[in-house]
Design an enzyme around this catalytic site. Structure first.
Site, PDB file in Angstrom:
ATOM      1  N   SER A  47       0.842  -1.198   0.000  1.00  0.00           N
ATOM      2  CA  SER A  47       0.000   0.000   0.000  1.00  0.00           C
ATOM      3  C   SER A  47       0.874   1.244   0.000  1.00  0.00           C
ATOM      4  CB  SER A  47      -0.896   0.018   1.237  1.00  0.00           C
ATOM      5  OG  SER A  47      -1.395   1.326   1.428  1.00  0.00           O
ATOM      6  N   HIS A  74      -1.068  -1.249  -4.370  1.00  0.00           N
ATOM      7  CA  HIS A  74      -2.340  -0.991  -3.674  1.00  0.00           C
ATOM      8  C   HIS A  74      -2.463   0.507  -3.416  1.00  0.00           C
ATOM      9  CE1 HIS A  74      -5.792  -2.239  -1.194  1.00  0.00           C
ATOM     10  NE2 HIS A  74      -5.405  -1.311  -0.326  1.00  0.00           N
ATOM     11  N   ASP A 117      -4.733   3.418  -1.832  1.00  0.00           N
ATOM     12  CA  ASP A 117      -5.821   3.689  -0.883  1.00  0.00           C
ATOM     13  C   ASP A 117      -6.375   5.092  -1.076  1.00  0.00           C
ATOM     14  OD1 ASP A 117      -6.035   1.300   0.767  1.00  0.00           O
ATOM     15  OD2 ASP A 117      -3.998   1.740   1.400  1.00  0.00           O
ATOM     16  N   GLY A 132      -8.845   3.754   7.157  1.00  0.00           N
ATOM     17  CA  GLY A 132      -8.390   5.090   7.549  1.00  0.00           C
ATOM     18  C   GLY A 132      -6.883   5.241   7.535  1.00  0.00           C
ATOM     19  N   PHE A 133      -6.201   4.377   8.258  1.00  0.00           N
ATOM     20  CA  PHE A 133      -4.765   4.607   8.450  1.00  0.00           C
ATOM     21  C   PHE A 133      -3.968   3.318   8.336  1.00  0.00           C
ATOM     22  CE2 PHE A 133      -7.166   7.826  10.653  1.00  0.00           C
ATOM     23  CZ  PHE A 133      -6.560   8.996  10.200  1.00  0.00           C
ATOM     24  N   GLY A 168      -0.572   1.101   9.537  1.00  0.00           N
ATOM     25  CA  GLY A 168       0.142   0.931  10.796  1.00  0.00           C
ATOM     26  C   GLY A 168      -0.732   0.525  11.973  1.00  0.00           C
ATOM     27  N   ASP A 205      -6.596  -6.836   4.062  1.00  0.00           N
ATOM     28  CA  ASP A 205      -5.980  -5.507   4.145  1.00  0.00           C
ATOM     29  C   ASP A 205      -6.031  -4.989   5.579  1.00  0.00           C
ATOM     30  OD1 ASP A 205      -5.127  -2.913   3.750  1.00  0.00           O
ATOM     31  OD2 ASP A 205      -6.754  -2.338   2.412  1.00  0.00           O
ATOM     32  N   GLY A 206      -4.837  -4.773   6.142  1.00  0.00           N
ATOM     33  CA  GLY A 206      -4.748  -4.140   7.458  1.00  0.00           C
ATOM     34  C   GLY A 206      -3.978  -4.956   8.467  1.00  0.00           C
ATOM     35  N   GLY A 224       1.200  -2.330   4.166  1.00  0.00           N
ATOM     36  CA  GLY A 224       1.668  -0.953   4.165  1.00  0.00           C
ATOM     37  C   GLY A 224       2.950  -0.861   4.957  1.00  0.00           C
TER      38      GLY A 224
HETATM   39  C1  DX5 Z   1      -6.408   1.348   5.593  1.00  0.00           C
HETATM   40  C2  DX5 Z   1      -5.875   0.958   4.224  1.00  0.00           C
HETATM   41  C3  DX5 Z   1      -4.783  -0.060   4.251  1.00  0.00           C
HETATM   42  C4  DX5 Z   1      -3.562   0.335   5.025  1.00  0.00           C
HETATM   43  C5  DX5 Z   1      -2.650  -0.855   5.165  1.00  0.00           C
HETATM   44  O1  DX5 Z   1      -7.443   2.234   5.431  1.00  0.00           O
HETATM   45  O2  DX5 Z   1      -6.916   0.393   3.453  1.00  0.00           O
HETATM   46  O3  DX5 Z   1      -4.450  -0.451   2.939  1.00  0.00           O
HETATM   47  O4  DX5 Z   1      -2.875   1.403   4.450  1.00  0.00           O
HETATM   48  O5  DX5 Z   1      -1.571  -0.524   5.960  1.00  0.00           O
HETATM   49  P1  DX5 Z   1      -0.939  -1.527   7.025  1.00  0.00           P
HETATM   50  O6  DX5 Z   1      -0.496  -2.739   6.272  1.00  0.00           O
HETATM   51  O7  DX5 Z   1       0.176  -0.746   7.616  1.00  0.00           O
HETATM   52  O8  DX5 Z   1      -2.026  -1.868   8.021  1.00  0.00           O
HETATM   53 ZN    ZN Z   2      -6.409  -0.587   1.393  1.00  0.00          ZN
END
Ligand code: DX5
Ligand code: ZN
Length: 235
Positions: free
Chosen positions: A10, A35, A37, A146-147, A149, A180-181, A202
Site C-alpha cells: 500500500s 495498492h 488507498d 483510515g490509516f 500501521g 488488508d490491514g 503498508g
Molecule cells: C487502511 C488501508 C490499508 C492500510 C494498510 O485504510 O486500506 O491499505 O494502508 O496498511 P498496514 O499494512 O500498515 O495496516
Molecule cells: Zn487498502
C-alpha cells in the site's frame, strides 16, 4: 492446484516525494499489485489519494493498480477512477445499497477492469451473497479503514474462510480474496491458511529496513501456510 499469493504494497506508507522510486522498488521486490488507498474524508477519517494521482501512477507502474476506494459515493466517482486507469477497483459494501453493488460491478466490468467489493471489520460476509458470483476479488478488511500501521483485528481470518466458502458455494472458484490491514510476518500465515490470495502490506513493507526482503519474507511465509492448508484439505 497451488497458486502463489500476491503481495500488494500500500503506497499510503510509501514516500510520496519519491513514489516512482518506491514503485520501482516494490516491482523489483516481486509485488503483484500497487495498492492505492483512496479515502474521501467522509467514508473514513483520512484524506489520501485522488483521481489525478491514480492517473499519474498509471503512467509509471508496470504492475496493475489495485485501487481501494474508501469513498461514500462510489457510483458517482467510479467512472473517474476507471478513466484514470485503475486495473482492479474495490468499492465498499457499506457505501452501496440494494442493487447498487451489482451496478458498481457492472460499471467496472464495462470499463474492462476487475471488480472487487470490500467489507469492513464489523460487516458480515453475508452482505456479499448477492454479488459474489460476479466478483473478481473480495476484500476483507482486518483493520478499520483510515490509516496504515494499525494492529490486525484478531479473528479476521475467520471471515476470510467464510468468504472462501461462499465463493465455492456460488461456483466462483476463481475469486481472489484480499486481506488488508495489519498484515506482516506475524499475521500473514493465518490469513493465507484461511484462503487469502492477495495480501496488502503498508507498514510491513515500506516501514521495513529492506522492503524487498520484507516482500520476499511475507510471500514465503504466506505461501508455506497456504501449501500446508491445501495439503491438510482446506481450499
Ligand atoms: C487502511 C488501508 C490499508 C492500510 C494498510 O485504510 O486500506 O491499505 O494502508 O496498511 P498496514 O499494512 O500498515 O495496516
Ligand atoms: Zn487498502
Amino acid at each position: 492446484m497451488f497458486q502463489p499469493i500476491k503481495i500488494a504494497p500500500s503506497i499510503l506508507s510509501a514516500d510520496f516525494m519519491n513514489l516512482e522510486r518506491d514503485i520501482r522498488m516494490i516491482e523489483e521486490g516481486g509485488a503483484g499489485y500497487v495498492h492505492v488507498d483512496c479515502i474521501d474524508g467522509h467514508f473514513a477519517p483520512n484524506m489520501t489519494i485522488g483521481v489525478p494521482h491514480v492517473k499519474q501512477l498509471k503512467r509509471v507502474a508496470n504492475i496493475p493498480l489495485d485501487v481501494h476506494l474508501m469513498i461514500s459515493n462510489p457510483l458517482v466517482q467510479l467512472p473517474w477512477f476507471l478513466e484514470a486507469g485503475a486495473d482492479m477497483v474495490t468499492v465498499h459494501a457499506e457505501a452501496l445499497e440494494g442493487q447498487q453493488m451489482n451496478e458498481a460491478v457492472e460499471m467496472i466490468h464495462e470499463a474492462g477492469a476487475k471488480a472487487c467489493i470490500s467489507i469492513k471489520p464489523k460487516t458480515p460476509a453475508s452482505v456479499l451473497a448477492g454479488v459474489i458470483a460476479s466478483l473478481d476479488m473480495a476484500l476483507v478488511m482486518s483493520v478499520e479503514p483510515g490509516f496504515s500501521g494499525q494492529g490486525y483485528i484478531e479473528g479476521s481470518e475467520d471471515k476470510v474462510a467464510e468468504v472462501a466458502r461462499m465463493a465455492r458455494e456460488a461456483g466462483n472458484d476463481g475469486l481472489l480474496i484480499e486481506v488488508d490491514g495489519g498484515i506482516g510476518v506475524k499475521t500473514v500465515e493465518r490469513v493465507c491458511a484461511a484462503g487469502a490470495d492477495v495480501i496488502v502490506c503498508g507498514n510491513a513493507v515500506f516501514g521495513a529496513e529492506d522492503p524487498k526482503a520484507a516482500i520476499a519474507n511475507i510471500s514465503e511465509l504466506g505461501n508455506a501456510a497456504r501449501q500446508a492448508a491445501l495439503e491438510g484439505g482446506a481450499r
